[in-house]
Design a protein around this motif. Structure first.
Motif, PDB file in Angstrom:
ATOM      1  N   ALA A 173       0.829  -1.211   0.000  1.00 19.68           N
ATOM      2  CA  ALA A 173       0.000   0.000   0.000  1.00 19.68           C
ATOM      3  C   ALA A 173       0.859   1.255   0.000  1.00 19.68           C
ATOM      4  O   ALA A 173       0.577   2.219  -0.727  1.00 19.68           O
ATOM      5  N   VAL A 174       1.902   1.238   0.799  1.00 20.82           N
ATOM      6  CA  VAL A 174       2.786   2.408   0.876  1.00 20.82           C
ATOM      7  C   VAL A 174       3.463   2.662  -0.472  1.00 20.82           C
ATOM      8  O   VAL A 174       3.618   3.813  -0.902  1.00 20.82           O
ATOM      9  N   ARG A 175       3.849   1.592  -1.149  1.00 21.00           N
ATOM     10  CA  ARG A 175       4.483   1.762  -2.465  1.00 21.00           C
ATOM     11  C   ARG A 175       3.517   2.353  -3.485  1.00 21.00           C
ATOM     12  O   ARG A 175       3.947   2.973  -4.466  1.00 21.00           O
ATOM     13  N   LEU A 176       2.214   2.167  -3.248  1.00 26.75           N
ATOM     14  CA  LEU A 176       1.193   2.676  -4.169  1.00 26.75           C
ATOM     15  C   LEU A 176       0.602   3.999  -3.699  1.00 26.75           C
ATOM     16  O   LEU A 176      -0.403   4.463  -4.242  1.00 26.75           O
ATOM     17  N   ALA A 177       1.224   4.629  -2.728  1.00 29.43           N
ATOM     18  CA  ALA A 177       0.630   5.768  -2.027  1.00 29.43           C
ATOM     19  C   ALA A 177       0.276   6.938  -2.925  1.00 29.43           C
ATOM     20  O   ALA A 177      -0.568   7.764  -2.563  1.00 29.43           O
ATOM     21  N   ALA A 178       0.881   7.043  -4.099  1.00 26.91           N
ATOM     22  CA  ALA A 178       0.576   8.169  -4.988  1.00 26.91           C
ATOM     23  C   ALA A 178      -0.805   8.036  -5.616  1.00 26.91           C
ATOM     24  O   ALA A 178      -1.357   9.011  -6.134  1.00 26.91           O
ATOM     25  N   GLU A 179      -1.388   6.850  -5.572  1.00 23.46           N
ATOM     26  CA  GLU A 179      -2.709   6.613  -6.156  1.00 23.46           C
ATOM     27  C   GLU A 179      -3.810   7.024  -5.175  1.00 23.46           C
ATOM     28  O   GLU A 179      -3.583   7.151  -3.973  1.00 23.46           O
ATOM     29  N   PRO A 180      -5.041   7.230  -5.654  1.00 25.46           N
ATOM     30  CA  PRO A 180      -6.170   7.482  -4.749  1.00 25.46           C
ATOM     31  C   PRO A 180      -6.345   6.316  -3.774  1.00 25.46           C
ATOM     32  O   PRO A 180      -6.049   5.164  -4.107  1.00 25.46           O
ATOM     33  N   ALA A 181      -6.844   6.604  -2.591  1.00 19.31           N
ATOM     34  CA  ALA A 181      -6.924   5.595  -1.536  1.00 19.31           C
ATOM     35  C   ALA A 181      -7.710   4.363  -1.970  1.00 19.31           C
ATOM     36  O   ALA A 181      -7.320   3.227  -1.667  1.00 19.31           O
ATOM     37  N   ALA A 182      -8.817   4.540  -2.669  1.00 25.84           N
ATOM     38  CA  ALA A 182      -9.612   3.395  -3.100  1.00 25.84           C
ATOM     39  C   ALA A 182      -8.825   2.511  -4.060  1.00 25.84           C
ATOM     40  O   ALA A 182      -8.912   1.274  -4.006  1.00 25.84           O
ATOM     41  N   ALA A 197      -8.134   1.001   5.871  1.00 24.43           N
ATOM     42  CA  ALA A 197      -8.063   2.005   6.937  1.00 24.43           C
ATOM     43  C   ALA A 197      -7.850   1.340   8.296  1.00 24.43           C
ATOM     44  O   ALA A 197      -7.045   1.814   9.107  1.00 24.43           O
ATOM     45  N   ARG A 198      -8.563   0.242   8.562  1.00 18.53           N
ATOM     46  CA  ARG A 198      -8.414  -0.461   9.840  1.00 18.53           C
ATOM     47  C   ARG A 198      -7.012  -1.062   9.971  1.00 18.53           C
ATOM     48  O   ARG A 198      -6.388  -0.970  11.039  1.00 18.53           O
ATOM     49  N   GLU A 199      -6.547  -1.677   8.906  1.00 18.21           N
ATOM     50  CA  GLU A 199      -5.234  -2.312   8.946  1.00 18.21           C
ATOM     51  C   GLU A 199      -4.113  -1.287   9.116  1.00 18.21           C
ATOM     52  O   GLU A 199      -3.156  -1.513   9.862  1.00 18.21           O
ATOM     53  N   VAL A 200      -4.218  -0.177   8.407  1.00 14.56           N
ATOM     54  CA  VAL A 200      -3.190   0.861   8.502  1.00 14.56           C
ATOM     55  C   VAL A 200      -3.136   1.420   9.918  1.00 14.56           C
ATOM     56  O   VAL A 200      -2.058   1.582  10.507  1.00 14.56           O
ATOM     57  N   ASP A 202      -4.016  -0.042  12.631  1.00 14.63           N
ATOM     58  CA  ASP A 202      -3.536  -1.066  13.543  1.00 14.63           C
ATOM     59  C   ASP A 202      -2.026  -1.253  13.437  1.00 14.63           C
ATOM     60  O   ASP A 202      -1.330  -1.337  14.451  1.00 14.63           O
ATOM     61  N   LEU A 203      -1.495  -1.312  12.222  1.00 15.33           N
ATOM     62  CA  LEU A 203      -0.074  -1.586  12.027  1.00 15.33           C
ATOM     63  C   LEU A 203       0.795  -0.339  12.078  1.00 15.33           C
ATOM     64  O   LEU A 203       1.927  -0.389  12.568  1.00 15.33           O
ATOM     65  N   ALA A 204       0.280   0.776  11.557  1.00 10.53           N
ATOM     66  CA  ALA A 204       1.076   2.004  11.515  1.00 10.53           C
ATOM     67  C   ALA A 204       0.816   2.912  12.706  1.00 10.53           C
ATOM     68  O   ALA A 204       1.641   3.778  13.020  1.00 10.53           O
ATOM     69  N   GLY A 205      -0.337   2.740  13.364  1.00  9.57           N
ATOM     70  CA  GLY A 205      -0.639   3.544  14.542  1.00  9.57           C
ATOM     71  C   GLY A 205      -1.287   4.873  14.251  1.00  9.57           C
ATOM     72  O   GLY A 205      -1.600   5.617  15.177  1.00  9.57           O
ATOM     73  N   VAL A 206      -1.493   5.190  12.976  1.00 12.28           N
ATOM     74  CA  VAL A 206      -2.116   6.447  12.565  1.00 12.28           C
ATOM     75  C   VAL A 206      -3.018   6.183  11.369  1.00 12.28           C
ATOM     76  O   VAL A 206      -2.861   5.175  10.673  1.00 12.28           O
ATOM     77  N   PRO A 207      -3.960   7.089  11.076  1.00 16.11           N
ATOM     78  CA  PRO A 207      -4.794   6.934   9.884  1.00 16.11           C
ATOM     79  C   PRO A 207      -3.953   7.043   8.606  1.00 16.11           C
ATOM     80  O   PRO A 207      -2.845   7.588   8.610  1.00 16.11           O
ATOM     81  N   TRP A 208      -4.503   6.553   7.501  1.00 10.80           N
ATOM     82  CA  TRP A 208      -3.805   6.567   6.216  1.00 10.80           C
ATOM     83  C   TRP A 208      -3.339   7.968   5.824  1.00 10.80           C
ATOM     84  O   TRP A 208      -2.198   8.161   5.410  1.00 10.80           O
ATOM     85  N   THR A 209      -4.211   8.962   5.952  1.00 11.29           N
ATOM     86  CA  THR A 209      -3.831  10.319   5.546  1.00 11.29           C
ATOM     87  C   THR A 209      -2.686  10.860   6.396  1.00 11.29           C
ATOM     88  O   THR A 209      -1.797  11.546   5.881  1.00 11.29           O
ATOM     89  N   GLU A 210      -2.697  10.559   7.683  1.00 11.99           N
ATOM     90  CA  GLU A 210      -1.616  11.014   8.553  1.00 11.99           C
ATOM     91  C   GLU A 210      -0.307  10.281   8.230  1.00 11.99           C
ATOM     92  O   GLU A 210       0.782  10.868   8.283  1.00 11.99           O
ATOM     93  N   LEU A 211      -0.429   9.010   7.895  1.00  7.64           N
ATOM     94  CA  LEU A 211       0.757   8.259   7.506  1.00  7.64           C
ATOM     95  C   LEU A 211       1.397   8.868   6.259  1.00  7.64           C
ATOM     96  O   LEU A 211       2.614   9.056   6.192  1.00  7.64           O
TER      97      LEU A 211
END
Length: 216
Positions: A173-182, A197-200, A202-211
């Motif tokens: 997911a991180v490698r694809l981060a330049a794409e829209p979230a969906a 969103a739930r997995e991010v 849980d594993l990253a400790g922050v929401p996707w946008t904050e990551l």
């Protein structure tokens, strides 16, 4: 690589690291959650060598699960005199590039002197899971039962194949981060954007946008 006062979020990736903090050697075990590496008030010559999944236990001589979510001194794993000699090799390097090369040589030397060999299966397992193959299918590919696969994975990676698969999916997911979230969610292998969103979180400790903002 110099570190500053800014802290850094280190995402789990199934790897282990040999670290140099400017004065001593240590080991970062495999993480199950993001680790916040604190910055320093003054720049220091801190760096690390990342070891591919399954290689760390061979280099350091302990099963990966003994170091899961831990940072320990290398001297806690290897004879103190030997570690002191290795640290001296890095310490006397003339500049950052030379120190980095010396640290890589230390890691390569530890691997070369190990009585064990990583073998091909960890790489095959990672490739299969990272390609979206399930745990059961990956176990069959390797010629093992799921129970055998889990036991070997815990020792090699620090956690079972299900957790490793989640970690690898986050990295996709991180490698694809330049794409829209969906689009990221679909291409990375999540059921939907809410699942990602739930997995991010849980594993990253922050929401996707904050990551993503932290990568800026």
């Amino acid at each position: 690589m110099s570190e500053t006062a800014r802290s850094k979020r280190v995402l789990p990736d199934g790897c282990m690291d040999l670290l140099w903090d400017g004065g001593s050697l240590s080991v970062a075990g495999p993480d199950t959650r993001a680790f916040m590496a604190a910055g320093t008030a003054e720049p220091v010559r801190a760096m690390g060598v990342r070891l591919a999944p399954g290689v760390g236990p061979v280099v350091f001589g302990v099963p990966a699960d003994e170091l899961t979510d831990q940072r320990v001194a290398l001297a806690a794993l290897l004879p103190a005199r030997r570690v002191a000699e290795l640290a001296e090799r890095v310490a006397v390097a003339g500049d950052t590039a030379a120190a980095g090369a010396a640290l890589e040589e230390v890691a390569a030397g530890l691997l070369a002197r190990s009585a064990a060999a990583p073998g091909p299966w960890p790489g095959a397992a990672v490739a299969a899971l990272d390609g979206g193959l399930g745990v059961a299918a990956t176990a069959r590919l390797l010629g093992w039962s799921e129970r055998q696969f889990r036991r070997r994975s815990v020792a090699a990676f620090g956690y079972g194949p299900k957790t490793l698969g989640r970690v690898l999916r986050l990295q996709r997911a991180v490698r694809l981060a330049a794409e829209p979230a969906a689009e990221v969610a679909a291409r990375a292998g999540y059921a939907d954007q809410a699942h990602m969103a739930r997995e991010v979180r849980d594993l990253a400790g922050v929401p996707w946008t904050e990551l993503l903002a932290g990568f800026g």
